[in-house]
Scaffold this motif. Sequence first.
Motif, short mmCIF file in Angstrom:
data_model
loop_
_atom_site.label_atom_id
_atom_site.label_comp_id
_atom_site.label_asym_id
_atom_site.label_seq_id
_atom_site.Cartn_x
_atom_site.Cartn_y
_atom_site.Cartn_z
N GLY A 220 -22.19 53.13 -71.04
CA GLY A 220 -21.31 53.32 -72.45
C GLY A 220 -21.61 54.66 -72.88
N GLN A 221 -21.88 55.62 -72.39
CA GLN A 221 -22.10 56.69 -73.15
C GLN A 221 -20.74 57.68 -73.42
N GLY A 222 -20.49 57.88 -74.79
CA GLY A 222 -19.24 58.69 -75.03
C GLY A 222 -18.27 57.75 -75.11
N VAL A 223 -18.40 56.59 -75.38
CA VAL A 223 -17.13 55.56 -75.44
C VAL A 223 -16.61 55.11 -76.91
N LYS A 224 -17.76 55.02 -77.81
CA LYS A 224 -17.50 54.44 -79.11
C LYS A 224 -16.40 55.52 -79.89
N GLY A 225 -15.50 54.62 -80.35
CA GLY A 225 -14.38 55.30 -80.99
C GLY A 225 -13.42 56.05 -80.18
N ALA A 226 -13.72 56.34 -78.85
CA ALA A 226 -12.77 57.02 -78.11
C ALA A 226 -11.84 56.10 -77.33
N PHE A 227 -12.20 54.58 -77.33
CA PHE A 227 -11.16 53.97 -76.21
C PHE A 227 -11.13 52.79 -77.17
N GLN A 228 -9.56 52.27 -76.98
CA GLN A 228 -8.92 51.38 -77.40
C GLN A 228 -9.04 50.10 -76.74
N PRO A 229 -9.38 48.71 -76.89
CA PRO A 229 -9.33 47.57 -75.94
C PRO A 229 -7.98 47.39 -75.55
N ARG A 230 -7.81 47.10 -74.20
CA ARG A 230 -6.49 46.99 -73.80
C ARG A 230 -6.64 45.76 -72.78
N GLN A 231 -5.24 45.29 -72.38
CA GLN A 231 -5.42 44.27 -71.28
C GLN A 231 -4.68 44.70 -70.03
N ILE A 232 -5.32 44.56 -69.07
CA ILE A 232 -4.70 44.88 -67.72
C ILE A 232 -4.49 43.89 -66.77
N LEU A 233 -3.69 44.15 -65.75
CA LEU A 233 -3.46 43.30 -64.66
C LEU A 233 -4.12 43.68 -63.48
N THR A 234 -5.04 42.63 -63.02
CA THR A 234 -5.72 43.18 -61.66
C THR A 234 -4.93 43.11 -60.39
N LYS A 235 -5.38 43.18 -59.43
CA LYS A 235 -4.55 43.39 -58.09
C LYS A 235 -4.30 42.02 -57.52
N ASP A 236 -5.04 40.77 -57.94
CA ASP A 236 -4.78 39.49 -57.67
C ASP A 236 -4.04 38.83 -58.69
N GLY A 237 -3.57 39.51 -59.86
CA GLY A 237 -2.38 39.02 -60.88
C GLY A 237 -2.83 38.19 -61.82
N LYS A 238 -4.67 38.64 -62.04
CA LYS A 238 -4.86 37.79 -63.24
C LYS A 238 -5.11 39.01 -64.31
N ARG A 239 -4.93 38.52 -65.51
CA ARG A 239 -5.21 39.58 -66.76
C ARG A 239 -6.52 39.27 -67.24
N VAL A 240 -6.88 40.63 -67.50
CA VAL A 240 -8.31 41.02 -68.04
C VAL A 240 -8.29 41.88 -69.09
N GLN A 241 -9.09 41.65 -70.21
CA GLN A 241 -9.26 42.22 -71.42
C GLN A 241 -10.45 43.16 -71.29
N VAL A 242 -10.16 44.45 -71.34
CA VAL A 242 -11.36 45.47 -71.06
C VAL A 242 -11.67 45.94 -72.38
N GLU A 243 -12.93 45.92 -72.94
CA GLU A 243 -13.51 46.27 -74.09
C GLU A 243 -14.21 47.65 -73.92
N ASN A 244 -14.72 47.89 -72.72
CA ASN A 244 -15.60 49.06 -72.44
C ASN A 244 -15.43 49.52 -71.10
N PRO A 245 -14.81 50.89 -70.84
CA PRO A 245 -14.29 51.33 -69.71
C PRO A 245 -15.67 51.53 -68.58
N THR A 246 -16.74 51.60 -69.07
CA THR A 246 -17.91 51.65 -68.27
C THR A 246 -18.68 50.21 -67.77
N THR A 247 -17.98 48.99 -68.10
CA THR A 247 -18.55 47.89 -67.68
C THR A 247 -18.58 47.64 -66.26
N LEU A 248 -19.37 47.23 -65.77
CA LEU A 248 -19.63 46.99 -63.95
C LEU A 248 -18.83 45.64 -63.95
N TYR A 249 -17.99 45.86 -62.57
CA TYR A 249 -17.49 44.72 -62.12
C TYR A 249 -17.83 44.70 -60.49
#
Length: 326
Positions: A220-249
């Motif tokens: 999570g380096q260099g992410v504070k204040g530079a990324f706005q949380p957003r909701q995306i659609l995965t390839k399986d058709g599920k909606r996911v809320q992303v708070e941090n772009p460096t989160t592992l999945y």
Amino acid sequence: MSLHLPSRRVVRSAAALTSPQASLSFLTPVIQRRTAFSLRPWTKNDDVTTKAKPSNPLTEEYLRKKPKAPVGAQKRGDLSSSSIFEDEEIVGPKPEVSQGQEGQKQEPRNPHTMAAALDPDPQARQRWERKMVIRDIHKRGRLTKTQQLKREERVLLSKSHDFQTSVKKLVPLAKQIAGKTVEEAIVQMRFSKKKVAKDVKEHLEHARNEAIIRRGMGLGQGVKGAFQPRQILTKDGKRVQVENPTTLYVDEAWCGKGLFGKTPDHRARGQIYLMKNRTTSLSVVLKEEKTRIRLHEEREKKEQNRRVWVQLPNRPITAQRQYYSW
């Protein structure tokens, strides 16, 4: 009483007996006497036919260029002072240098000596470097999409050891954790009723630690204040809320068959079956959420660029009959 004679002597003796002037010298035992001359080791000078071999210039050049062994002891490598693996509480104190080793001068590392193992074929290496430079000039410094993604996004593939279970039992758990974040997958395995879920949970924790240490993922380096949380659609058709772009999945998870043992199964009427003790491994691919964001944006862009489908072509209708054809 038997007479021990070599086969050659027996044949020669038989020929001597058939001759008119037969001698009985073959019946006398042969005694081998070892003298000082016979005990002397054989040398090349004993062979009369030996001649001086002509000199080989290739061999002489190789021996002349061959790196000589260093006289003193080489300097051993060590961890840097800023290394995260330098922990005296776990590793323990370093061994003390004795008085005899203090005065001994250690020779630094010699690149010429190490080249025999690090650069065994210099000409091939130079040809390969020249080929790569020519390729870069042809491409004018442009990178392919795969090379660009490898520079921007980080991926980790982690394969577990063999679990004492079958593929049929482990595949449902692999499908359950695929597409979830690592923390959510660990929680799912923690409350799962399956016996092998405990091993899957431990492997996920190991893969997460390996991704953080070896790849620097999920920090999570260099992410504070530079990324706005957003909701995306995965390839399986599920909606996911992303708070941090460096989160592992967990991007992918699959199983592989391992070795198996056999155990006798005693049945009725004296019959014995063989039970297979199967083993299965689990492989997971960990990525960061920014990869899933990029895939979501690519799908949206592809959807926007797609042409609108029409049922009939937009052109005038001509050559139509006035009546029906039946």
